[in-house]
Design a protein around this motif. Structure first.
Motif, PDB file in Angstrom:
ATOM      1  N   TYR A 125     -19.551  -4.011   1.361  1.00  0.00           N
ATOM      2  CA  TYR A 125     -18.241  -3.473   1.427  1.00  0.00           C
ATOM      3  C   TYR A 125     -18.328  -2.474   0.505  1.00  0.00           C
ATOM      4  O   TYR A 125     -19.323  -2.152  -0.315  1.00  0.00           O
ATOM      5  N   GLU A 126     -17.244  -1.447   0.770  1.00  0.00           N
ATOM      6  CA  GLU A 126     -17.348  -0.275  -0.173  1.00  0.00           C
ATOM      7  C   GLU A 126     -15.719  -0.332  -0.610  1.00  0.00           C
ATOM      8  O   GLU A 126     -14.751  -0.825  -0.053  1.00  0.00           O
ATOM      9  N   TYR A 127     -15.625   0.318  -1.841  1.00  0.00           N
ATOM     10  CA  TYR A 127     -14.091   0.382  -2.608  1.00  0.00           C
ATOM     11  C   TYR A 127     -13.564   1.575  -2.067  1.00  0.00           C
ATOM     12  O   TYR A 127     -14.452   2.570  -2.073  1.00  0.00           O
ATOM     13  N   VAL A 128     -12.442   1.815  -1.766  1.00  0.00           N
ATOM     14  CA  VAL A 128     -11.574   2.852  -1.204  1.00  0.00           C
ATOM     15  C   VAL A 128     -10.585   3.305  -2.320  1.00  0.00           C
ATOM     16  O   VAL A 128      -9.882   2.096  -2.520  1.00  0.00           O
ATOM     17  N   THR A 129     -10.693   4.011  -3.347  1.00  0.00           N
ATOM     18  CA  THR A 129      -9.866   3.958  -4.420  1.00  0.00           C
ATOM     19  C   THR A 129      -8.952   5.245  -4.800  1.00  0.00           C
ATOM     20  O   THR A 129      -9.834   6.282  -4.235  1.00  0.00           O
ATOM     21  N   ASN A 130      -7.863   5.091  -5.359  1.00  0.00           N
ATOM     22  CA  ASN A 130      -7.238   6.350  -5.868  1.00  0.00           C
ATOM     23  C   ASN A 130      -6.790   6.081  -7.433  1.00  0.00           C
ATOM     24  O   ASN A 130      -5.913   5.496  -7.470  1.00  0.00           O
ATOM     25  N   LYS A 131      -7.797   6.332  -8.165  1.00  0.00           N
ATOM     26  CA  LYS A 131      -7.465   5.908  -9.577  1.00  0.00           C
ATOM     27  C   LYS A 131      -6.538   6.583 -10.097  1.00  0.00           C
ATOM     28  O   LYS A 131      -5.649   6.361 -10.910  1.00  0.00           O
ATOM     29  N   LYS A 132      -5.966   7.870  -9.689  1.00  0.00           N
ATOM     30  CA  LYS A 132      -4.821   8.679 -10.236  1.00  0.00           C
ATOM     31  C   LYS A 132      -3.728   7.934 -10.182  1.00  0.00           C
ATOM     32  O   LYS A 132      -2.783   7.748 -10.868  1.00  0.00           O
ATOM     33  N   ASP A 133      -3.463   7.273  -9.101  1.00  0.00           N
ATOM     34  CA  ASP A 133      -2.179   6.655  -8.557  1.00  0.00           C
ATOM     35  C   ASP A 133      -2.382   5.067  -8.672  1.00  0.00           C
ATOM     36  O   ASP A 133      -1.369   4.296  -8.316  1.00  0.00           O
ATOM     37  N   GLY A 134      -3.573   4.614  -8.906  1.00  0.00           N
ATOM     38  CA  GLY A 134      -3.622   3.119  -9.135  1.00  0.00           C
ATOM     39  C   GLY A 134      -3.844   2.188  -7.686  1.00  0.00           C
ATOM     40  O   GLY A 134      -3.243   1.206  -7.824  1.00  0.00           O
ATOM     41  N   ALA A 135      -4.471   2.717  -6.849  1.00  0.00           N
ATOM     42  CA  ALA A 135      -4.654   1.995  -5.740  1.00  0.00           C
ATOM     43  C   ALA A 135      -5.961   1.873  -5.141  1.00  0.00           C
ATOM     44  O   ALA A 135      -6.992   2.836  -5.200  1.00  0.00           O
ATOM     45  N   PHE A 136      -6.235   0.529  -4.789  1.00  0.00           N
ATOM     46  CA  PHE A 136      -7.532   0.134  -4.752  1.00  0.00           C
ATOM     47  C   PHE A 136      -7.621  -1.058  -3.590  1.00  0.00           C
ATOM     48  O   PHE A 136      -6.767  -1.626  -3.277  1.00  0.00           O
ATOM     49  N   LEU A 137      -8.570  -0.696  -2.584  1.00  0.00           N
ATOM     50  CA  LEU A 137      -8.839  -1.800  -1.690  1.00  0.00           C
ATOM     51  C   LEU A 137     -10.395  -1.599  -1.397  1.00  0.00           C
ATOM     52  O   LEU A 137     -11.170  -0.745  -1.608  1.00  0.00           O
ATOM     53  N   ARG A 138     -10.973  -2.729  -0.486  1.00  0.00           N
ATOM     54  CA  ARG A 138     -12.234  -2.616  -0.229  1.00  0.00           C
ATOM     55  C   ARG A 138     -12.312  -2.807   1.395  1.00  0.00           C
ATOM     56  O   ARG A 138     -11.517  -3.612   1.923  1.00  0.00           O
ATOM     57  N   VAL A 139     -13.196  -2.117   1.872  1.00  0.00           N
ATOM     58  CA  VAL A 139     -13.665  -2.191   3.406  1.00  0.00           C
ATOM     59  C   VAL A 139     -14.867  -2.498   3.810  1.00  0.00           C
ATOM     60  O   VAL A 139     -16.004  -2.252   2.864  1.00  0.00           O
ATOM     61  N   PRO A 140     -15.212  -3.188   4.796  1.00  0.00           N
ATOM     62  CA  PRO A 140     -16.775  -3.519   5.059  1.00  0.00           C
ATOM     63  C   PRO A 140     -17.486  -2.217   5.013  1.00  0.00           C
ATOM     64  O   PRO A 140     -17.028  -1.179   5.602  1.00  0.00           O
ATOM     65  N   ASN A 141     -18.751  -2.176   4.920  1.00  0.00           N
ATOM     66  CA  ASN A 141     -19.401  -0.942   4.545  1.00  0.00           C
ATOM     67  C   ASN A 141     -20.070  -0.286   5.929  1.00  0.00           C
ATOM     68  O   ASN A 141     -20.424   0.854   6.005  1.00  0.00           O
ATOM     69  N   ASP A 142     -19.699  -1.223   7.020  1.00  0.00           N
ATOM     70  CA  ASP A 142     -19.890  -0.423   8.359  1.00  0.00           C
ATOM     71  C   ASP A 142     -18.689   0.289   8.916  1.00  0.00           C
ATOM     72  O   ASP A 142     -18.629   0.648  10.220  1.00  0.00           O
ATOM     73  N   TRP A 143     -17.665   0.107   8.220  1.00  0.00           N
ATOM     74  CA  TRP A 143     -16.526   0.789   8.689  1.00  0.00           C
ATOM     75  C   TRP A 143     -16.410   2.342   8.149  1.00  0.00           C
ATOM     76  O   TRP A 143     -17.082   2.757   7.307  1.00  0.00           O
ATOM     77  N   ASN A 144     -15.553   3.145   9.027  1.00  0.00           N
ATOM     78  CA  ASN A 144     -15.651   4.447   8.512  1.00  0.00           C
ATOM     79  C   ASN A 144     -14.508   4.934   7.865  1.00  0.00           C
ATOM     80  O   ASN A 144     -13.334   4.046   8.197  1.00  0.00           O
ATOM     81  N   HIS A 145     -14.341   5.905   6.921  1.00  0.00           N
ATOM     82  CA  HIS A 145     -13.070   6.018   6.095  1.00  0.00           C
ATOM     83  C   HIS A 145     -13.487   7.625   5.596  1.00  0.00           C
ATOM     84  O   HIS A 145     -14.333   7.957   5.179  1.00  0.00           O
ATOM     85  N   ARG A 146     -12.282   8.254   5.701  1.00  0.00           N
ATOM     86  CA  ARG A 146     -12.313   9.717   5.165  1.00  0.00           C
ATOM     87  C   ARG A 146     -10.884  10.133   4.699  1.00  0.00           C
ATOM     88  O   ARG A 146      -9.758   9.505   5.361  1.00  0.00           O
ATOM     89  N   GLU A 147     -11.016  10.772   3.859  1.00  0.00           N
ATOM     90  CA  GLU A 147      -9.549  11.300   3.154  1.00  0.00           C
ATOM     91  C   GLU A 147      -9.061  12.422   4.292  1.00  0.00           C
ATOM     92  O   GLU A 147      -9.718  13.115   4.786  1.00  0.00           O
ATOM     93  N   MET A 148      -7.663  12.497   4.365  1.00  0.00           N
ATOM     94  CA  MET A 148      -7.187  13.116   5.491  1.00  0.00           C
ATOM     95  C   MET A 148      -6.085  14.091   4.617  1.00  0.00           C
ATOM     96  O   MET A 148      -5.741  13.661   3.508  1.00  0.00           O
ATOM     97  N   PRO A 149      -5.772  15.342   5.235  1.00  0.00           N
ATOM     98  CA  PRO A 149      -4.935  16.230   4.682  1.00  0.00           C
ATOM     99  C   PRO A 149      -3.522  15.638   4.626  1.00  0.00           C
ATOM    100  O   PRO A 149      -2.770  16.119   3.626  1.00  0.00           O
ATOM    101  N   GLY A 150      -2.885  14.782   5.509  1.00  0.00           N
ATOM    102  CA  GLY A 150      -1.518  14.535   5.414  1.00  0.00           C
ATOM    103  C   GLY A 150      -0.671  15.547   5.572  1.00  0.00           C
ATOM    104  O   GLY A 150      -0.947  16.766   5.916  1.00  0.00           O
ATOM    105  N   PRO A 151       0.669  15.543   5.031  1.00  0.00           N
ATOM    106  CA  PRO A 151       1.260  14.266   4.804  1.00  0.00           C
ATOM    107  C   PRO A 151       1.533  13.090   6.263  1.00  0.00           C
ATOM    108  O   PRO A 151       1.549  13.845   7.234  1.00  0.00           O
TER     109      PRO A 151
END
Length: 217
Positions: free
Chosen positions: A12-38
């Motif tokens: 797995y890999e951690y997806v984190t936002n340390k600035k706001d204190g949010a953490f989760l982990r996803v399987p390492n064969d899943w894709n994840h990408r920061e998006m512009p939002g909102p």
């Protein structure tokens, strides 16, 4: 920030936002990408000026999650998805949102769960056999969450009938103790997909951890 978990070849890999204190982990064969939002949940985008949109973008962090072989940000919440898809977000609420939001509102940020449940109950009263045999809505899990540092909210898993088939949505929606920061993790796919990957989705949802910071608004 995306971090690998463990040494060697982690599962797995951690997806984190340390600035706001949010953490989760996803399987390492899943894709994840920061998006512009909102994501603009609860806000009518047609009333948002370019200046306000820019301001909202500065208040929100969104990472799209896609277990498919290729990340597709245009299809992160589709009912016929054969693999889990969704997003995690942190959003500092506008003052008018913070003043109005309640824990019950968190239930209905993605779908009006309460209205859907009421409609299903009505359908069962009118047609007990047919409505139970082919429900339009089924609430599979409904948890009130109370975490450390005053973080609170809901965790829901529900099944919805759509034109494209049955979709199952796993939704975690949380607020900090002052109810000014919204933390959300939404994962969804077809109900067949969920039957196959529900344990994986549940593991990701359970890993969603909030450690509020004093960054402020």
């Amino acid at each position: 920030m995306l971090l690998a978990g463990g040494c060697g070849s982690p599962s797995y890999e951690y997806v984190t936002n340390k600035k706001d204190g949010a953490f989760l982990r996803v399987p390492n064969d899943w894709n994840h990408r920061e998006m512009p939002g909102p994501a603009l949940f609860g806000i009518d985008a047609r009333t948002v000026s370019p200046e306000m949109l820019q301001g909202l973008m500065s208040r929100e962090w969104v990472v799209g999650i896609d277990a498919g072989t290729r990340f597709d940000d245009t299809r992160l919440l589709v009912p016929d998805a054969p693999q889990p898809k969704g997003f995690v977000q942190v959003r500092h609420l506008l003052p008018e949102e913070a003043n109005a939001v309640s824990t019950n509102d968190l239930r209905n940020f993605v779908l009006s769960v309460d209205d859907a449940a009421a409609a299903q109950e009505k359908a069962v009263r009118e047609n007990p056999y047919g409505a139970r045999l082919a429900p339009n809505f089924l609430l599979l899990m409904d948890e009130t969450l109370r975490k450390k540092d005053g973080v609170h909210g809901v965790h829901l898993v529900y099944q919805v009938r759509t034109d494209a088939g049955l979709v199952t949505i796993d939704q975690t929606s949380l607020l900090d103790t002052s109810q000014t920061v919204l933390y959300q993790l939404i994962l969804a796919c077809s109900s067949l997909c969920y039957a196959q990957h529900g344990q994986q989705i549940g593991d990701v949802a359970r890993s969603f951890t909030i450690e509020p910071t004093d960054r402020g608004q």
